[in-house]
Design a protein around this motif. Structure first.
Motif, PDB file in Angstrom:
ATOM      1  N   LEU A 190     -46.091  57.255   4.755  1.00 17.20           N
ATOM      2  CA  LEU A 190     -45.214  57.782   5.799  1.00 17.20           C
ATOM      3  C   LEU A 190     -44.056  58.609   5.233  1.00 17.20           C
ATOM      4  O   LEU A 190     -43.423  59.365   5.964  1.00 17.20           O
ATOM      5  CB  LEU A 190     -44.640  56.640   6.646  1.00 17.20           C
ATOM      6  N   THR A 227     -50.023  54.467  10.568  1.00 12.12           N
ATOM      7  CA  THR A 227     -48.862  53.710  11.017  1.00 12.12           C
ATOM      8  C   THR A 227     -47.770  54.649  11.508  1.00 12.12           C
ATOM      9  O   THR A 227     -47.616  55.755  11.011  1.00 12.12           O
ATOM     10  CB  THR A 227     -48.329  52.867   9.841  1.00 12.12           C
ATOM     11  N   THR A 228     -46.998  54.172  12.464  1.00 14.43           N
ATOM     12  CA  THR A 228     -45.822  54.920  12.912  1.00 14.43           C
ATOM     13  C   THR A 228     -44.583  54.122  12.527  1.00 14.43           C
ATOM     14  O   THR A 228     -44.663  52.944  12.190  1.00 14.43           O
ATOM     15  CB  THR A 228     -45.837  55.115  14.443  1.00 14.43           C
ATOM     16  N   THR A 229     -43.433  54.766  12.625  1.00 13.86           N
ATOM     17  CA  THR A 229     -42.201  54.079  12.251  1.00 13.86           C
ATOM     18  C   THR A 229     -41.885  52.939  13.209  1.00 13.86           C
ATOM     19  O   THR A 229     -41.113  52.054  12.870  1.00 13.86           O
ATOM     20  CB  THR A 229     -41.007  55.046  12.183  1.00 13.86           C
TER      21      THR A 229
END
Length: 148
Positions: free
Chosen positions: A118, A2-4
């Protein structure tokens, strides 16, 4: 991974803050979040049966969610109870509170399950504690889904 970009803005900003730091400093930031975790309101602190324990956490952590009418529709309020002597657990609860409290249910339900990874703490915190963090997010999402 996942990315922000997949996160609500407040949570994305928190993740960016963690990612901008070296690993030892990430633990210090987590401690800051542990100190910032709000106390339970009296109506909940006097009634622990209204909270649900996240048994996957090494430390006794309890939480509940409530739906509240907001200006633009219903929003979710998050409440946590974690002992002062458990800064890692309290810190992650603080991250979730600051990043998710007051958001619509759909926004919280869309947070990816791997969001705790993350923060960049997987080498600094034991796998058991990381599972507890993921379980906290999972419990919030289950309670939000059940309330909807």
């Amino acid at each position: 991974m996942t990315t922000t970009a997949a996160l609500p803005p407040a949570l994305a900003e928190i993740v960016d803050d963690f990612q901008a730091l070296e690993e030892p400093d990430r633990l210090l930031l987590l401690l800051e979040f542990s100190r910032g975790l709000p106390a339970l309101p009296e109506r909940l602190s006097d009634h622990p049966e209204l909270l649900e324990q996240v048994v996957e956490c090494q430390t006794p952590l309890f939480l509940t969610v409530e739906t509240e009418k907001g200006d633009d529709g219903d929003v979710i309020r998050l409440f946590f109870k974690a002992p002062q002597e458990a800064p890692t657990t309290r810190g992650f609860a603080g991250v979730l509170h600051e990043g998710l409290d007051g958001l619509p249910a759909a926004t919280i339900l869309a947070v990816p399950d791997d969001m705790p990874d993350l923060l960049g703490l997987t080498r600094a915190i034991t796998p058991l504690r990381m599972r507890g963090m993921s379980a906290m997010l999972g419990r919030i999402k289950r309670k939000v889904a059940a309330a909807g």
